[in-house]
Write a protein that holds these residues in place. Structure first.
Motif, short mmCIF file in Angstrom:
data_model
loop_
_atom_site.label_atom_id
_atom_site.label_comp_id
_atom_site.label_asym_id
_atom_site.label_seq_id
_atom_site.Cartn_x
_atom_site.Cartn_y
_atom_site.Cartn_z
N PRO A 462 -57.32 1.72 115.08
CA PRO A 462 -58.34 0.93 115.80
C PRO A 462 -59.77 1.18 115.33
CG PRO A 462 -57.50 2.70 117.20
CD PRO A 462 -56.63 2.67 115.99
N ASP A 463 -60.01 2.22 114.52
CA ASP A 463 -61.39 2.52 114.09
C ASP A 463 -61.82 1.68 112.90
OD1 ASP A 463 -59.85 3.60 112.08
OD2 ASP A 463 -60.52 5.67 112.38
N GLY A 464 -60.96 0.78 112.35
CA GLY A 464 -61.32 -0.10 111.24
C GLY A 464 -61.36 0.58 109.88
N SER A 465 -60.74 1.74 109.76
CA SER A 465 -60.72 2.45 108.46
C SER A 465 -59.71 1.86 107.50
CB SER A 465 -60.43 3.93 108.69
OG SER A 465 -59.17 4.09 109.34
N VAL A 466 -58.86 0.95 107.96
CA VAL A 466 -57.88 0.27 107.11
C VAL A 466 -57.90 -1.22 107.48
CG1 VAL A 466 -55.44 0.04 106.54
CG2 VAL A 466 -56.39 2.31 106.93
N ILE A 467 -57.96 -2.09 106.41
CA ILE A 467 -57.78 -3.52 106.64
C ILE A 467 -56.69 -4.01 105.71
CG2 ILE A 467 -60.17 -3.87 107.38
CD1 ILE A 467 -60.70 -5.13 104.64
N LEU A 468 -55.98 -5.06 106.12
CA LEU A 468 -54.86 -5.59 105.34
C LEU A 468 -55.29 -6.85 104.59
CD1 LEU A 468 -51.93 -5.19 107.89
CD2 LEU A 468 -52.82 -3.52 106.26
N LYS A 469 -54.73 -6.95 103.36
CA LYS A 469 -54.98 -8.14 102.55
C LYS A 469 -53.85 -9.14 102.73
CE LYS A 469 -55.58 -9.65 97.73
NZ LYS A 469 -55.58 -9.21 96.32
N ASP A 470 -52.62 -8.69 102.56
CA ASP A 470 -51.45 -9.53 102.79
C ASP A 470 -50.25 -8.66 103.08
OD1 ASP A 470 -49.99 -8.88 100.26
OD2 ASP A 470 -51.79 -9.78 99.36
N VAL A 471 -49.21 -9.25 103.70
CA VAL A 471 -47.96 -8.56 104.03
C VAL A 471 -46.81 -9.44 103.59
CG1 VAL A 471 -46.53 -7.60 105.86
CG2 VAL A 471 -49.01 -7.43 106.05
N ARG A 472 -45.86 -8.83 102.90
CA ARG A 472 -44.69 -9.56 102.41
C ARG A 472 -43.45 -8.88 102.98
NH1 ARG A 472 -42.83 -10.07 96.13
NH2 ARG A 472 -41.26 -11.73 96.39
N HIS A 473 -42.69 -9.67 103.76
CA HIS A 473 -41.51 -9.13 104.43
C HIS A 473 -40.27 -9.85 103.92
CE1 HIS A 473 -38.79 -7.45 107.25
NE2 HIS A 473 -38.81 -8.46 108.14
N THR A 474 -39.29 -9.10 103.41
CA THR A 474 -38.07 -9.70 102.86
C THR A 474 -36.85 -9.06 103.49
OG1 THR A 474 -37.95 -8.13 101.03
CG2 THR A 474 -39.20 -10.17 100.67
N VAL A 475 -35.74 -9.83 103.56
CA VAL A 475 -34.45 -9.34 104.03
C VAL A 475 -33.41 -9.71 102.98
CG1 VAL A 475 -32.70 -9.44 105.84
CG2 VAL A 475 -35.11 -9.67 106.44
N GLU A 476 -32.65 -8.73 102.51
CA GLU A 476 -31.67 -8.96 101.44
C GLU A 476 -30.32 -8.40 101.88
OE1 GLU A 476 -30.95 -7.95 96.72
OE2 GLU A 476 -32.77 -7.31 97.72
N GLN A 477 -29.28 -9.23 101.76
CA GLN A 477 -27.93 -8.80 102.13
C GLN A 477 -27.38 -7.84 101.10
OE1 GLN A 477 -25.35 -12.08 102.91
NE2 GLN A 477 -26.87 -13.18 104.16
N LYS A 478 -26.48 -6.93 101.60
CA LYS A 478 -25.78 -6.00 100.70
C LYS A 478 -24.30 -6.05 101.06
CE LYS A 478 -27.82 -2.27 101.83
NZ LYS A 478 -28.17 -0.82 101.82
N ARG A 479 -23.54 -6.89 100.32
CA ARG A 479 -22.12 -7.06 100.61
C ARG A 479 -21.35 -5.83 100.13
NH1 ARG A 479 -19.21 -11.29 102.06
NH2 ARG A 479 -20.98 -12.68 101.78
#
Length: 594
Positions: A462-479
């Motif tokens: 909450p103190d603003g010491s980190v800001i995000l540029k983008d987030v990439r979330h993936t889900v991959e199956q493992k048969r």
């Protein structure tokens, strides 16, 4: 079962059978008078025994406040069962007692009295209640004289409310037990005719003390009351507040109507209590002449006023029979404190509240009381009968309800349904079931995207010491081979900027323990089991890459990111095996979410 057998010789089942029998054949369950005191009943017979001769009897109806004289009982009749039984039946035939549901018989013992001191080990007024009970159960333990008879005499305690500290605070009073059989016969007659007859034997002189407020007032010089009976005189010495300090018993010589040396005895006792010229009231309790007694008092106490109480005037004021003994009036009437102020002092308040003057000297012994079930026994039996009725009612209701349910179920369409072979319906049901299972699996906790956003939100302090540029979330199956469900890997690739403090925060998350703490916090906050890190079939890996921010410029920044010294990439992977509860059922292709 013989009623003559004492209950102590019966087992618990036989006692119960006897109680049930008595409840059915007598009024002991329905009539509360069986468990009340004689003076609490509505219809009462008061028998006044002033000497060894006859007992004068009066019928008193409490609800009507009416009193009338009835036939007397001679000394011979008092000792013969047939005469006593006849007396009860004749009394019940009187108009005033015609509908009586109970009868109280109160015997006033005015023919004798004995006083005795308490032992030196029982001189503490705080023990008054215990001493009162001990005087009934074991008088010798309380009395100073251990040789007194407890077989021929009955003992009770009587308090001195006006006693000074260090003086005697109570005395022991005794009467003969020779009238015990008379009262026992009255009770037995009541048992035989199924009518509660309760008895009570009162010491008439003690009862007479309670009449003092009717004719005396508190005097600074004190008060002495002289109650003259056929065979003895009772003296009561009272202080300036008219509280009782002492009782003194003086027998009459043979044939005399007054005790010997009465005047000197009164003077000596008055002097001991420092009563200077007290007011003296003389009451003839049995109607004989007291002139000689008054003369003796005037000779011994020449400076005191000696007044003879007119008993007929006291009775006339209350519209009572003029020959009624004062003690009966005291036992049956209430006195108003506004009219008679002494009623509210310590002595007479104690008499009214604790009934010291109405103590039963000839109460039935425990062996007699044990012959019949008590109030609590009848109450318990009544409750058990009610419980049985309730149980039977519940059983009937249950049987009716069960019958209704059986009839209702057997008459429904479902009961008469006949199964048919319908392959099409079976295939449709199986298809619907598979579809349900598939959707149920897809909608498990792992599929809730908003929880993933919660995870990302917790990465930034909450103190603003980190800001995000983008987030990439993936889900991959493992048969996996021969697995009915499919494992998968969820990955988060997060790019952003941080200062030195923010970098420390990111480095704490980039450890194994740090990232597990993050996932555990998300799981607890959201209630989502897919983020629990300590499940055997899943694991979490994390890596952090950071470098200098090429656009870092704190003097003239063009974007917010120019204010941060470092650029970072945080990669988090969460792996689920095919045996995990969150594994996918029936998925065929990989999916990617950005």
């Amino acid at each position: 079962m013989s009623e003559a057998i004492h209950p102590s010789e019966l087992n618990i089942f036989q006692q119960y059978s006897r109680t049930v029998k008595l409840a059915k054949t007598t009024s002991r369950m329905k009539n509360p008078a069986w468990y009340q005191d004689a003076l609490d009943l509505d219809v009462q017979i008061h028998c006044y025994l002033k000497d060894s001769g006859a007992a004068e009897c009066y019928l008193y109806v409490k609800s009507q406040n009416a009193c009338e004289k009835i036939q007397s009982l001679s000394s011979r009749q008092l000792e013969q069962r047939e005469e006593l039984e006849k007396f009860i039946h004749q009394a019940l035939e009187l108009d005033a007692a015609a509908h009586a549901k109970s009868l109280g018989v109160i015997l006033y013992l005015a023919d004798e009295l004995s006083l005795a001191g308490l032992g030196p080990e029982h001189q503490n007024p705080i023990e008054m209640d215990n001493l009162r009970a001990m005087m009934v159960d074991d008088p010798r333990e309380v009395l100073d004289d251990k040789t007194v008879s407890v077989e021929t005499h009955s003992w009770r305690l009587f308090p001195y409310s006006g006693a000074a500290a260090g003086d005697e605070f109570a005395t022991a009073v005794a009467v003969s037990r020779r009238r015990s059989d008379t009262l026992r016969v009255f009770r037995e007659v009541g048992n035989e005719i199924n009518l509660p007859i309760q008895t009570c034997a009162i010491s008439a002189p003690l009862c007479a003390l309670a009449s003092l407020p009717l004719f005396a007032t508190a005097k600074e010089s004190g008060t002495i009351a002289v109650f003259s009976y056929e065979q003895f005189t009772l003296l009561a010495f009272l202080n300036s507040h008219c509280n009782l300090m002492m009782l003194r018993f003086m027998p009459h010589p043979n044939g005399a109507s007054a005790p010997s040396n009465l005047g000197p005895a009164v003077m000596a006792t008055a002097t001991a209590f420092e009563l200077e010229n007290p007011e003296i009231h003389v009451v003839s309790m049995v109607g004989h002449d007291v002139e000689g007694l008054v003369g003796s008092l005037q000779g011994g106490m020449p400076e005191s006023d000696v007044a003879v109480v007119n008993a007929e005037e006291l009775l006339k004021k209350r519209s009572l029979p003029l020959d009624l003994p004062i003690e009966i009036m005291v036992a049956t009437e209430d006195f108003d404190g506004d009219t008679y102020p002494l009623v509210e002092n310590a002595t007479f308040t104690a008499l009214k509240e604790e009934a010291w003057h109405l103590q039963d000297f000839l109460a039935p012994d425990q062996a007699e009381l044990d012959l019949f079930p008590g109030k609590d026994d009848m109450k318990l039996l009544k409750i058990s009968k009610q419980a049985k009725l309730i149980a039977v009612a519940l059983l009937v209701v249950f049987a009716l309800y069960s019958g209704y349910k059986v009839i209702y179920q057997t008459s429904s369409e479902a009961w008469s349904y006949v199964a048919k072979k319908n392959q099409t319906s079976v295939i449709k049901l199986r298809s619907d079931l598979m579809r349900y299972d598939n959707w149920n699996n897809l909608l498990k906790d792992r599929s809730k995207a908003w929880v993933s956003m919660e995870l990302v939100a917790k990465l930034t302090p909450p103190d603003g010491s980190v800001i995000l540029k983008d987030v990439r979330h993936t889900v991959e199956q493992k048969r996996e081979m021969e697995a009915k469900t499919i494992g998968f890997t969820k990955s988060w690739i997060i790019n952003g900027y941080s200062n030195e403090k923010g970098l420390e925060h990111l480095e704490s998350l980039s450890t194994r323990d740090g990232v597990k703490t993050l996932f555990r916090d998300v799981a607890i906050t959201t209630g989502n089991a897919a983020y629990l890190p300590d499940v055997k079939q899943r694991d979490i890996t994390v890596s952090l890459r950071q470098r200098a921010n090429p656009t870092y410029n704190t003097i003239s920044p063009t974007r917010e990111s120019d204010m941060y010294r470092r650029v970072f990439t945080l990669t988090i992977s969460q792996n689920f095996s095919g045996q995990d509860d969150m594994a996918i059922a029936g998925a065929q292709t990989s999916s990617q979410i950005k």
